[in-house]
Scaffold this active site. Sequence first.
Site, mmCIF file in Angstrom:
data_model
loop_
_atom_site.group_PDB
_atom_site.id
_atom_site.type_symbol
_atom_site.label_atom_id
_atom_site.label_comp_id
_atom_site.label_asym_id
_atom_site.label_seq_id
_atom_site.Cartn_x
_atom_site.Cartn_y
_atom_site.Cartn_z
ATOM 1 N N SER A 36 0.860 -1.199 0.000
ATOM 2 C CA SER A 36 0.000 0.000 0.000
ATOM 3 C C SER A 36 0.890 1.241 0.000
ATOM 4 C CB SER A 36 -0.860 0.004 1.263
ATOM 5 O OG SER A 36 -0.007 0.037 2.405
ATOM 6 N N TYR A 145 -16.881 -13.025 10.648
ATOM 7 C CA TYR A 145 -15.665 -12.317 11.078
ATOM 8 C C TYR A 145 -15.309 -12.653 12.523
ATOM 9 C CZ TYR A 145 -12.674 -8.321 12.336
ATOM 10 O OH TYR A 145 -11.650 -7.533 12.790
ATOM 11 N N LYS A 149 -12.203 -14.965 14.157
ATOM 12 C CA LYS A 149 -11.229 -14.431 15.135
ATOM 13 C C LYS A 149 -11.230 -15.273 16.411
ATOM 14 C CE LYS A 149 -9.488 -11.009 12.906
ATOM 15 N NZ LYS A 149 -8.057 -10.743 12.792
ATOM 16 N N VAL A 185 -18.108 5.177 10.391
ATOM 17 C CA VAL A 185 -17.941 6.282 11.334
ATOM 18 C C VAL A 185 -16.705 6.001 12.179
ATOM 19 C CG1 VAL A 185 -20.379 6.817 11.488
ATOM 20 C CG2 VAL A 185 -19.424 5.076 12.991
ATOM 21 N N ARG A 269 -26.758 -0.449 11.861
ATOM 22 C CA ARG A 269 -26.434 -1.583 10.997
ATOM 23 C C ARG A 269 -25.045 -1.377 10.413
ATOM 24 N NH1 ARG A 269 -30.580 -4.687 9.606
ATOM 25 N NH2 ARG A 269 -29.815 -5.277 7.552
HETATM 26 N N1 LIG Z 1 -9.754 -1.698 12.011
HETATM 27 C C1 LIG Z 1 -10.501 -2.120 13.030
HETATM 28 O O1 LIG Z 1 -11.466 -1.475 13.426
HETATM 29 C C2 LIG Z 1 -10.128 -3.397 13.743
HETATM 30 C C3 LIG Z 1 -10.754 -3.689 14.964
HETATM 31 C C4 LIG Z 1 -10.427 -4.871 15.625
HETATM 32 C C5 LIG Z 1 -9.505 -5.737 15.067
HETATM 33 N N2 LIG Z 1 -8.939 -5.438 13.865
HETATM 34 C C6 LIG Z 1 -7.997 -6.388 13.289
HETATM 35 O O2 LIG Z 1 -6.771 -5.716 13.059
HETATM 36 C C7 LIG Z 1 -6.115 -6.264 11.918
HETATM 37 C C8 LIG Z 1 -5.772 -5.151 10.950
HETATM 38 O O3 LIG Z 1 -6.968 -4.490 10.560
HETATM 39 P P1 LIG Z 1 -6.904 -3.253 9.572
HETATM 40 O O4 LIG Z 1 -7.979 -2.329 9.955
HETATM 41 O O5 LIG Z 1 -5.493 -2.767 9.467
HETATM 42 O O6 LIG Z 1 -7.350 -3.919 8.209
HETATM 43 P P2 LIG Z 1 -6.716 -3.808 6.755
HETATM 44 O O7 LIG Z 1 -7.725 -4.393 5.823
HETATM 45 O O8 LIG Z 1 -6.246 -2.432 6.490
HETATM 46 O O9 LIG Z 1 -5.452 -4.763 6.864
HETATM 47 C C9 LIG Z 1 -5.488 -6.134 6.634
HETATM 48 C C10 LIG Z 1 -4.329 -6.486 5.736
HETATM 49 O O10 LIG Z 1 -4.327 -7.906 5.539
HETATM 50 C C11 LIG Z 1 -3.892 -8.125 4.216
HETATM 51 N N3 LIG Z 1 -4.345 -9.422 3.716
HETATM 52 C C12 LIG Z 1 -5.630 -9.772 3.461
HETATM 53 N N4 LIG Z 1 -5.658 -10.989 2.910
HETATM 54 C C13 LIG Z 1 -4.377 -11.426 2.833
HETATM 55 C C14 LIG Z 1 -3.788 -12.605 2.340
HETATM 56 N N5 LIG Z 1 -4.547 -13.574 1.801
HETATM 57 N N6 LIG Z 1 -2.444 -12.752 2.423
HETATM 58 C C15 LIG Z 1 -1.686 -11.740 2.953
HETATM 59 N N7 LIG Z 1 -2.194 -10.593 3.413
HETATM 60 C C16 LIG Z 1 -3.533 -10.428 3.349
HETATM 61 C C17 LIG Z 1 -4.541 -7.004 3.415
HETATM 62 O O11 LIG Z 1 -3.902 -6.836 2.150
HETATM 63 C C18 LIG Z 1 -4.415 -5.832 4.345
HETATM 64 O O12 LIG Z 1 -3.253 -5.073 4.074
HETATM 65 C C19 LIG Z 1 -7.068 -7.305 11.361
HETATM 66 O O13 LIG Z 1 -6.690 -8.591 11.813
HETATM 67 C C20 LIG Z 1 -8.403 -6.920 11.940
HETATM 68 O O14 LIG Z 1 -9.265 -8.029 12.038
HETATM 69 C C21 LIG Z 1 -9.217 -4.287 13.196
#
Ligand SMILES: NC(=O)c1ccc[n+]([C@@H]2O[C@H](COP(=O)([O-])OP(=O)(O)OC[C@H]3O[C@@H](n4cnc5c(N)ncnc54)[C@H](O)[C@@H]3O)[C@@H](O)[C@H]2O)c1
Length: 311
Positions: A36, A145, A149, A185, A269
């Site tokens: 990215s 999801y 997890k 949001v 939602r």
């Molecule tokens: N953003 C939130 O609100 C939030 C809240 C709780 C937990 N999380 C967790 O935090 C982590 C990061 O979230 P984020 O917001 O940065 O999301 P994001 O979508 O920006 O990052 C996820 C990354 O995983 C990579 N990815 C997806 N599939 C892949 C694959 N097959 N092989 C290799 N890489 C792959 C994507 O390219 C992406 O860069 C995640 O595990 C998410 O579940 C996020």
Amino acid sequence: MAHILVTGAAGFVGAAVVGALAARGDRVTAFDIAVSPGLRKVAGQYENVRLVIGEITECPTVMALFHEDPPDCVFHAAAIVGVIASVRAPIRTFEVNVQGSINLLEAMRLFGTRRMVHMSSEETYGPFKSAMIDEDHPQNPLHPYGVSKLAVEHLGRGYKERHGLEVIHLRAIWVYGPDLPRVRVPNSFIDAALAGRPFHQPFGADFICDHTYVDDVVDAAVLAIDKAAHPYDAYNVGSGQGVSLLQIADMVGEMVPGAQLSVGNAPYRHGDESFSVDCVRKGALDISRAREVLGYKPKFDIRRGLAAFLP
Ligand SMILES: NC(=O)c1ccc[n+]([C@@H]2O[C@H](COP(=O)([O-])OP(=O)(O)OC[C@H]3O[C@@H](n4cnc5c(N)ncnc54)[C@H](O)[C@@H]3O)[C@@H](O)[C@H]2O)c1
């Protein structure tokens, strides 16, 4: 100087964690399926960041990564993220979130990496039974999801039992900040207000949730990576405060003169008017455990977090 493998390194959280680890001198292998702009910027800044493009669901790819250069610790953020994405693509969600995690756990077992810090989620709890919940709250997720997890949390416990791995889960809640890669949001309020565009959020005026500024998640991640011995394997990571969407819209309205924001009263939602899924009751995360054990001190309540966006 440790060698940390960051998965999902191109993502919103992953790229920020890569930056924090690289800045303090760790050697970082930044793994993702694509690069990215955020990750490219960080990699350009620090020589101690090595980019590896790969698919986490491909076991040989993950094994080769560990075989070449086994990390001391894995920060695991690669995932299909969010309720909407997982309802749209449940099979892919399980491939990436569960099978991808198993590939990492197997590689850790075989190549001697002991610790993983995994980005779990408040979605593992399912409906909150009270306005604030701690880590002992029942975990009954409803959507793919949260189920994916929670599966990783359970798998981690099995690997601890059988193979002595240490898999630590950060149950983060609604992380936000500049460049959040999905429509949600408070970003949708801020983006519309800054663009001078009227914005109506059709549901959720009274919907109360904790919102976590991305820098605070980075702090929690680094603290969990560094902690010498973990007495628990799961920590809530939030601001510790619940706030309604109407309150957030009002705050943005105060901060951006002329903002035209409104929020409808229907139950909140996930998604938008074109495709949406019921959201369970949320609230605030009790972050006492992370505070006491990790030394986590969130710097951003919602007002400070919103202000941090503004030019
Ligand atoms: N953003 C939130 O609100 C939030 C809240 C709780 C937990 N999380 C967790 O935090 C982590 C990061 O979230 P984020 O917001 O940065 O999301 P994001 O979508 O920006 O990052 C996820 C990354 O995983 C990579 N990815 C997806 N599939 C892949 C694959 N097959 N092989 C290799 N890489 C792959 C994507 O390219 C992406 O860069 C995640 O595990 C998410 O579940 C996020």
